[in-house]
Design a protein around this motif. Structure first.
Motif, PDB file in Angstrom:
ATOM      1  N   ARG A  13       1.593   3.717  -3.197  1.00  0.00           N
ATOM      2  CA  ARG A  13       0.938   5.065  -3.300  1.00  0.00           C
ATOM      3  C   ARG A  13       2.082   6.153  -3.391  1.00  0.00           C
ATOM      4  O   ARG A  13       1.790   7.158  -3.877  1.00  0.00           O
ATOM      5  CB  ARG A  13       0.455   5.344  -1.686  1.00  0.00           C
ATOM      6  CG  ARG A  13      -0.235   6.754  -1.337  1.00  0.00           C
ATOM      7  CD  ARG A  13      -0.408   6.731   0.489  1.00  0.00           C
ATOM      8  NE  ARG A  13      -1.399   5.979   0.829  1.00  0.00           N
ATOM      9  CZ  ARG A  13      -2.766   5.972   0.429  1.00  0.00           C
ATOM     10  NH1 ARG A  13      -3.118   7.273   0.327  1.00  0.00           N
ATOM     11  NH2 ARG A  13      -3.435   5.400   1.145  1.00  0.00           N
TER      12      ARG A  13
ATOM     13  N   GLU B 121       0.925  -1.250  -0.020  1.00  0.00           N
ATOM     14  CA  GLU B 121       0.167   0.216  -0.128  1.00  0.00           C
ATOM     15  C   GLU B 121       0.835   1.274  -0.116  1.00  0.00           C
ATOM     16  O   GLU B 121       0.717   2.188  -0.609  1.00  0.00           O
ATOM     17  CB  GLU B 121      -0.879  -0.007   1.354  1.00  0.00           C
ATOM     18  CG  GLU B 121      -1.936   0.984   1.176  1.00  0.00           C
ATOM     19  CD  GLU B 121      -1.372   2.198   2.035  1.00  0.00           C
ATOM     20  OE1 GLU B 121      -1.925   3.252   1.905  1.00  0.00           O
ATOM     21  OE2 GLU B 121      -0.499   2.271   2.829  1.00  0.00           O
ATOM     22  N   LYS B 122       1.845   1.311   0.886  1.00  0.00           N
ATOM     23  CA  LYS B 122       2.714   2.617   0.964  1.00  0.00           C
ATOM     24  C   LYS B 122       3.594   2.594  -0.366  1.00  0.00           C
ATOM     25  O   LYS B 122       3.925   3.666  -0.989  1.00  0.00           O
ATOM     26  CB  LYS B 122       3.664   2.331   2.271  1.00  0.00           C
ATOM     27  CG  LYS B 122       2.890   2.317   3.450  1.00  0.00           C
ATOM     28  CD  LYS B 122       2.588   3.789   3.860  1.00  0.00           C
ATOM     29  CE  LYS B 122       1.857   3.841   5.013  1.00  0.00           C
ATOM     30  NZ  LYS B 122       1.384   5.381   5.334  1.00  0.00           N
ATOM     31  N   TYR B 123       4.172   1.614  -0.789  1.00  0.00           N
ATOM     32  CA  TYR B 123       5.121   1.505  -2.020  1.00  0.00           C
ATOM     33  C   TYR B 123       4.358   2.109  -3.310  1.00  0.00           C
ATOM     34  O   TYR B 123       4.640   2.943  -3.747  1.00  0.00           O
ATOM     35  CB  TYR B 123       5.463   0.081  -2.273  1.00  0.00           C
ATOM     36  CG  TYR B 123       6.429   0.112  -3.597  1.00  0.00           C
ATOM     37  CD1 TYR B 123       7.640   0.386  -3.169  1.00  0.00           C
ATOM     38  CD2 TYR B 123       5.927  -0.476  -4.720  1.00  0.00           C
ATOM     39  CE1 TYR B 123       8.580   0.152  -4.532  1.00  0.00           C
ATOM     40  CE2 TYR B 123       6.885  -0.318  -5.721  1.00  0.00           C
ATOM     41  CZ  TYR B 123       7.930  -0.217  -5.674  1.00  0.00           C
ATOM     42  OH  TYR B 123       9.005  -0.341  -6.833  1.00  0.00           O
TER      43      TYR B 123
END
Length: 247
Positions: free
Chosen positions: A149, A145-147
């Motif tokens: 985003r 998710e962080k990557y």
């Protein structure tokens, strides 16, 4: 007054119809892209060392939806541009309709070029810089998710920024912009582009230059193209006026 209200109502109804068509096209492209989202995901992470982590089942769905949404936006751009063209076409001359219609494929190609620049040029540099900051001090672990985003926030804006030349040409053809206004706004535009570049890049000189230089070049290209379009617009209007007087 009643005629004006009816005329405005017709325009609003036409605009609503164009927006609905664009929205339906986006939804159709979103569903189609989601079907292939897993294959696209595998291609995007093929060069990563190891696998990305997820903190819950919903993260997987969110990542696939993000990937599908980017591809749906890219595919829907020609549709949206065509609907805008259909909306303003009645106010244009026949020659202007043909000329502005040719801008639509270019909008799609420039969006892809902007995304490619962000993904293949800027994203690896920024990610490498941030990874080096944590080398030897932190244990680095990326969640999916962080990557993604981070990737989309860094690359998607360039898809829209790279469309600046054609948007300026289109607005010049409609008479909303002209090269004189763009030239007068050069300093303010430079400042705005530099601020945007600094905000979306890490605090190192190389990354700032890699973003600032292409954006400033795009602005100057936009001014030059606006000058050409504006000159041709004046020539066309003069020719139509002379043709009308001859009749």
């Amino acid at each position: 007054m009643e005629n004006k209200e009816l005329h405005l109502g017709d325009h609003l109804e036409e605009l609503r119809r164009r927006l609905i068509i664009t929205l339906l096209a986006f939804i159709a492209f979103l569903i189609t892209s989601f079907i292939f989202a897993q294959d696209i995901y595998i291609w995007l992470v093929k060069d990563l060392d190891g696998k990305l982590a997820v903190l819950g089942p919903s993260d997987i769905l969110w990542v696939y939806m993000m990937i599908a949404a980017v591809f749906a936006i890219a595919a829907a751009i020609p549709v949206a541009a065509y609907q805008i063209w259909r909306f303003v076409a009645p106010a244009l001359h026949r020659e202007e309709r043909l000329i502005t219609l040719r801008f639509i494929p270019g909008l799609f190609l420039l969006f892809i070029a902007g995304i490619s620049f962000g993904y293949f040029v800027l994203f690896p540099i920024v990610l490498g810089f941030l990874t080096k900051l944590s080398a030897g001090q932190f244990e680095t672990m990326f969640t999916a998710e962080k990557y993604f985003r981070f990737m989309i926030n860094l690359t998607l804006p360039f898809g829209f920024l790279f469309e600046m030349p054609l948007v300026v040409m289109f607005l010049t053809r409609l008479g909303i912009l002209n090269p004189v206004r763009l030239a007068k706004a050069r300093k303010l535009s430079y400042f705005g582009l530099i601020v945007v570049s600094v905000l979306i890049t890490p605090p190192d000189f190389l990354s700032d230059v890699l973003v600032i230089v292409p954006l400033l070049v795009l602005y100057e290209v936009s001014v030059s193209l606006s000058r050409i379009v504006y000159r041709k617009k004046l020539q066309l209007e003069a020719a139509l006026e002379n043709h009308g007087l001859a009749e």
